[in-house]
Design a protein around this motif. Structure first.
Motif, PDB file in Angstrom:
ATOM      1  N   UNK A  19       0.864  -1.181   0.000  1.00  0.00           N
ATOM      2  CA  UNK A  19       0.000   0.000   0.000  1.00  0.00           C
ATOM      3  C   UNK A  19       0.894   1.222   0.000  1.00  0.00           C
ATOM      4  N   UNK A  20       0.360   2.301  -0.510  1.00  0.00           N
ATOM      5  CA  UNK A  20       1.186   3.490  -0.547  1.00  0.00           C
ATOM      6  C   UNK A  20       0.398   4.739  -0.856  1.00  0.00           C
ATOM      7  N   UNK A  61      -7.474  -3.454   4.734  1.00  0.00           N
ATOM      8  CA  UNK A  61      -8.623  -2.680   5.235  1.00  0.00           C
ATOM      9  C   UNK A  61      -8.134  -1.410   5.917  1.00  0.00           C
ATOM     10  N   UNK A  62      -7.095  -1.516   6.750  1.00  0.00           N
ATOM     11  CA  UNK A  62      -6.531  -0.314   7.390  1.00  0.00           C
ATOM     12  C   UNK A  62      -6.047   0.681   6.335  1.00  0.00           C
ATOM     13  N   UNK A  63      -5.408   0.167   5.305  1.00  0.00           N
ATOM     14  CA  UNK A  63      -4.892   1.035   4.245  1.00  0.00           C
ATOM     15  C   UNK A  63      -6.024   1.770   3.543  1.00  0.00           C
ATOM     16  N   UNK A  64      -7.104   1.068   3.244  1.00  0.00           N
ATOM     17  CA  UNK A  64      -8.230   1.730   2.573  1.00  0.00           C
ATOM     18  C   UNK A  64      -8.860   2.793   3.469  1.00  0.00           C
ATOM     19  N   UNK A  65      -9.008   2.489   4.753  1.00  0.00           N
ATOM     20  CA  UNK A  65      -9.585   3.477   5.669  1.00  0.00           C
ATOM     21  C   UNK A  65      -8.695   4.710   5.801  1.00  0.00           C
ATOM     22  N   UNK A  66      -7.391   4.543   5.615  1.00  0.00           N
ATOM     23  CA  UNK A  66      -6.454   5.661   5.682  1.00  0.00           C
ATOM     24  C   UNK A  66      -6.294   6.359   4.333  1.00  0.00           C
ATOM     25  N   UNK A  67      -6.996   5.886   3.294  1.00  0.00           N
ATOM     26  CA  UNK A  67      -6.962   6.518   1.986  1.00  0.00           C
ATOM     27  C   UNK A  67      -5.733   6.191   1.154  1.00  0.00           C
ATOM     28  N   UNK A  68      -5.124   5.063   1.405  1.00  0.00           N
ATOM     29  CA  UNK A  68      -3.922   4.674   0.658  1.00  0.00           C
ATOM     30  C   UNK A  68      -4.289   3.819  -0.547  1.00  0.00           C
ATOM     31  N   UNK A  73       1.026  -7.475  -6.854  1.00  0.00           N
ATOM     32  CA  UNK A  73       1.953  -8.027  -7.835  1.00  0.00           C
ATOM     33  C   UNK A  73       3.261  -7.286  -7.886  1.00  0.00           C
ATOM     34  N   UNK A  74       3.979  -7.280  -6.809  1.00  0.00           N
ATOM     35  CA  UNK A  74       5.206  -6.494  -6.698  1.00  0.00           C
ATOM     36  C   UNK A  74       6.244  -6.883  -7.747  1.00  0.00           C
ATOM     37  N   UNK A  81      -5.089  -1.007  -7.330  1.00  0.00           N
ATOM     38  CA  UNK A  81      -6.504  -1.200  -7.074  1.00  0.00           C
ATOM     39  C   UNK A  81      -6.974  -0.069  -6.180  1.00  0.00           C
ATOM     40  N   UNK A  82      -8.194   0.347  -6.350  1.00  0.00           N
ATOM     41  CA  UNK A  82      -8.693   1.458  -5.547  1.00  0.00           C
ATOM     42  C   UNK A  82      -9.153   1.029  -4.165  1.00  0.00           C
ATOM     43  N   UNK A  83      -9.455  -0.254  -3.994  1.00  0.00           N
ATOM     44  CA  UNK A  83      -9.976  -0.659  -2.696  1.00  0.00           C
ATOM     45  C   UNK A  83      -9.479  -2.048  -2.295  1.00  0.00           C
ATOM     46  N   UNK A  84      -9.607  -2.307  -1.018  1.00  0.00           N
ATOM     47  CA  UNK A  84      -9.117  -3.561  -0.444  1.00  0.00           C
ATOM     48  C   UNK A  84      -9.927  -4.762  -0.918  1.00  0.00           C
TER      49      UNK A  84
END
Length: 170
Positions: A19-20, A61-68, A73-74, A81-84
């Motif tokens: 996430x980023x 889920x934490x990342x999506x709630x924080x707006x990341x 596929x690193x 992707x826009x959402x978890x």
């Protein structure tokens, strides 16, 4: 106790997600990219190391709630992707459902925290206790009234043992 069958080891699937956030750089040309990963480096014959499916769901889920942004596929090219939930859906529908449930639960919990209940405060009133009228009594939210007698003694009248009166009625 279930044993893991000997087989071909591969990386845990949670290691493929990151996430980023992408923000404009100080020069305005190159963006600043902040990336976080689960930090997993486990090898496993299954999709996930033990407990890492839940670890991944919570992480996304934490990342999506924080707006990341959620990336998958690193090594083989990054898919943003826009959402978890849709990112978890790339692995299985069950994980996507688990992520959707957790996301809904956390959003509901956050909404209840925002709407704090206002506690009723004591109010000042004129009350009649027996045949005596007491000005400046404090009526608590539980219905009890605290007052000071003419002799300076502090007293409390339980609910129903006093009458609140209008100041003009004295």
């Amino acid at each position: 106790m279930a044993r893991t069958k000997a087989g071909k080891l591969g990386p845990c699937q949670c290691s493929r997600f990151e996430v980023g956030t992408t923000t404009d750089g100080p020069d305005g040309i190159e963006p600043d990219i902040t990336i976080e990963t689960t930090g997993c480096d486990r090898e496993t014959p299954r999709l996930f190391a033990q407990g890492h499916d839940a670890k991944l769901v919570g992480f996304l889920v934490r990342a999506e709630l924080e707006g990341k942004e959620v990336r998958y596929g690193r090594a083989e090219g990054v898919v943003i992707s826009s959402d978890a939930v849709s990112a978890l859906g790339t692995i299985s529908d069950a994980l996507a459902a688990k992520g959707a449930a957790m996301l809904a639960s956390r959003r509901a919990k956050a909404a209840t925290k925002k709407t704090k209940k206002v506690e009723p405060q004591p109010r000042t009133a004129v009350i009649k206790v027996g045949r005596h009228i007491m000005a400046g009594a404090s009526i608590a939210p539980d219905g009890t009234a605290s007052y000071t007698t003419k002799a300076g003694e502090a007293k409390t009248a339980p609910a129903g043992k006093f009458t609140e009166i209008e100041e003009d009625a004295k």
